[in-house]
Enzyme design. Structure first.
Site, PDB file in Angstrom:
ATOM      1  N   SER A 264     -29.077  -8.469  -3.788  1.00  0.00           N
ATOM      2  CA  SER A 264     -30.166  -8.550  -3.065  1.00  0.00           C
ATOM      3  C   SER A 264     -31.170  -9.300  -4.054  1.00  0.00           C
ATOM      4  O   SER A 264     -31.272  -9.094  -5.356  1.00  0.00           O
ATOM      5  CB  SER A 264     -30.741  -7.146  -2.625  1.00  0.00           C
ATOM      6  OG  SER A 264     -32.147  -7.232  -1.989  1.00  0.00           O
TER       7      SER A 264
ATOM      8  N   TYR B  54     -34.356   1.206  -3.692  1.00  0.00           N
ATOM      9  CA  TYR B  54     -33.152   0.005  -2.914  1.00  0.00           C
ATOM     10  C   TYR B  54     -33.207  -0.980  -4.233  1.00  0.00           C
ATOM     11  O   TYR B  54     -32.202  -1.427  -4.509  1.00  0.00           O
ATOM     12  CB  TYR B  54     -33.774  -0.121  -1.683  1.00  0.00           C
ATOM     13  CG  TYR B  54     -32.657  -1.494  -1.146  1.00  0.00           C
ATOM     14  CD1 TYR B  54     -31.509  -1.292  -0.599  1.00  0.00           C
ATOM     15  CD2 TYR B  54     -33.075  -2.800  -1.325  1.00  0.00           C
ATOM     16  CE1 TYR B  54     -30.639  -2.348  -0.226  1.00  0.00           C
ATOM     17  CE2 TYR B  54     -32.243  -3.944  -0.752  1.00  0.00           C
ATOM     18  CZ  TYR B  54     -31.010  -3.565  -0.188  1.00  0.00           C
ATOM     19  OH  TYR B  54     -30.068  -4.482   0.260  1.00  0.00           O
TER      20      TYR B  54
END
Length: 315
Positions: free
Chosen positions: A175, A188
């Site tokens: 990501s 995250y």
């Protein structure tokens, strides 16, 4: 070496997109692993990018094994894939990647059926919010799937893929949040930073094995309309997003070209902006700026100027 804000067009040119492109070798348009009859394993395949990867690889004629904890979503993906390649070329294996024994079961069933894995899309991920000093339970959930799940799949499959005669690829889904670390979900971000690090190490280790015929790739989607961004809620798709299929097709093209870092743009953020954001984040470390200075009140205008100058140098 200084990574300061560019103050001239000439200085900005060093940050053009070409600096981030891997060398491109002549291609016939088809990577050796993307061939009819070879085998792809996709985790996190119940929706979004995982589902799109299963569909697009099925269109290329690969046999497909799909895995996820969401059995209802897995059934939806199975229907889409079986309509393309038939039930005999599909394995549906409910799997919690955070559980080592379940990942071993996934590997065993795939090798028992087809005796190889050509494409391993290590994609399962979740995004519950964990702040730096709050939400410890969510930190454990996120790391169990996003880090140890990816690591379980990697460690359990690589040892079986290495002896294979034909080339194969491992594609770990990272990501941009694991690279530029935007505020909002520390758990995250940290998990995806770990995925970046372990995939870089995997790539280095594989290329230094004289007998390895396996390559690793870090797949970093842009803003994609998926389960993590709201596609499951029935909300209207934001025009800034790419579809999951668009993102997967971009990724497959870059894997064909042999790129390790696959940083996907979207309808809101062009490639050059991603590159400037990444360079700025690296500059925080190299130049001793405050952490996450892009969002710091004393640096916000400097960052905006940096991006403006960098983009103008490309026009």
């Amino acid at each position: 070496m200084s990574l300061s804000i560019p103050n001239s067009r000439a200085q900005s040119r060093t940050r053009s997109s070409r600096a981030f492109e891997a060398p491109i070798t002549p291609l016939d348009g088809v990577h050796p692993v993307f061939h009819d009859g070879r085998v792809a394993v996709i985790t996190g395949a119940a929706c979004g990018i995982g589902q799109a990867a299963a569909v697009e690889l099925a269109k290329l004629g690969l046999k497909i094994a799909i895995a996820d904890v969401d059995e209802a979503g897995l059934a939806e993906t199975a229907k889409l894939v079986s309509d393309i390649i038939g039930q005999s070329n599909l394995l549906v294996i409910p799997t919690d990647v955070s559980k080592k024994e379940q990942v071993e079961n996934l590997r065993d069933k795939v090798y028992e059926a087809w005796a190889e894995v050509a494409v391993l899309v290590n994609n399962a991920g979740i995004g519950p919010i964990g702040k730096s000093w709050e939400g410890l339970d969510n930190w454990h959930k996120v790391f169990d799937v996003n880090v140890f799940g990816v690591l379980n799949v990697q460690q359990i499959f690589v040892s079986s893929m290495l002896p294979q005669e034909n080339p194969s690829v491992i594609i770990n889904t990272g990501s941009k949040q694991g690279i530029t670390n935007p505020p909002g979900n520390a758990a995250y971000n940290a998990s995806k930073a770990a995925v970046k690090s372990l995939t870089e190490s995997l790539s280095h280790e594989l290329r230094n094995l004289p007998y390895a015929n396996v390559t690793a790739h870090l797949f970093v989607p842009g803003w994609t309309w998926s389960g993590l961004t709201g596609s499951k809620t029935g909300a209207e798709r934001h025009p800034g997003t790419w579809t999951a299929s668009e993102t997967v097709l971009y990724m497959l093209d870059k894997v064909r070209r042999g790129q390790f870092y696959i940083i996907c743009p979207d309808n809101e953020t062009r490639t050059e902006v991603d590159q400037l954001r990444i360079m700025w984040a690296a500059g925080d470390v190299a130049e001793g700026r405050p952490a996450l200075s892009r969002w710091h009140k004393d640096y916000k205008s400097l960052f905006e100027e940096y991006v403006k100058d960098g983009l103008e140098s490309l026009d």
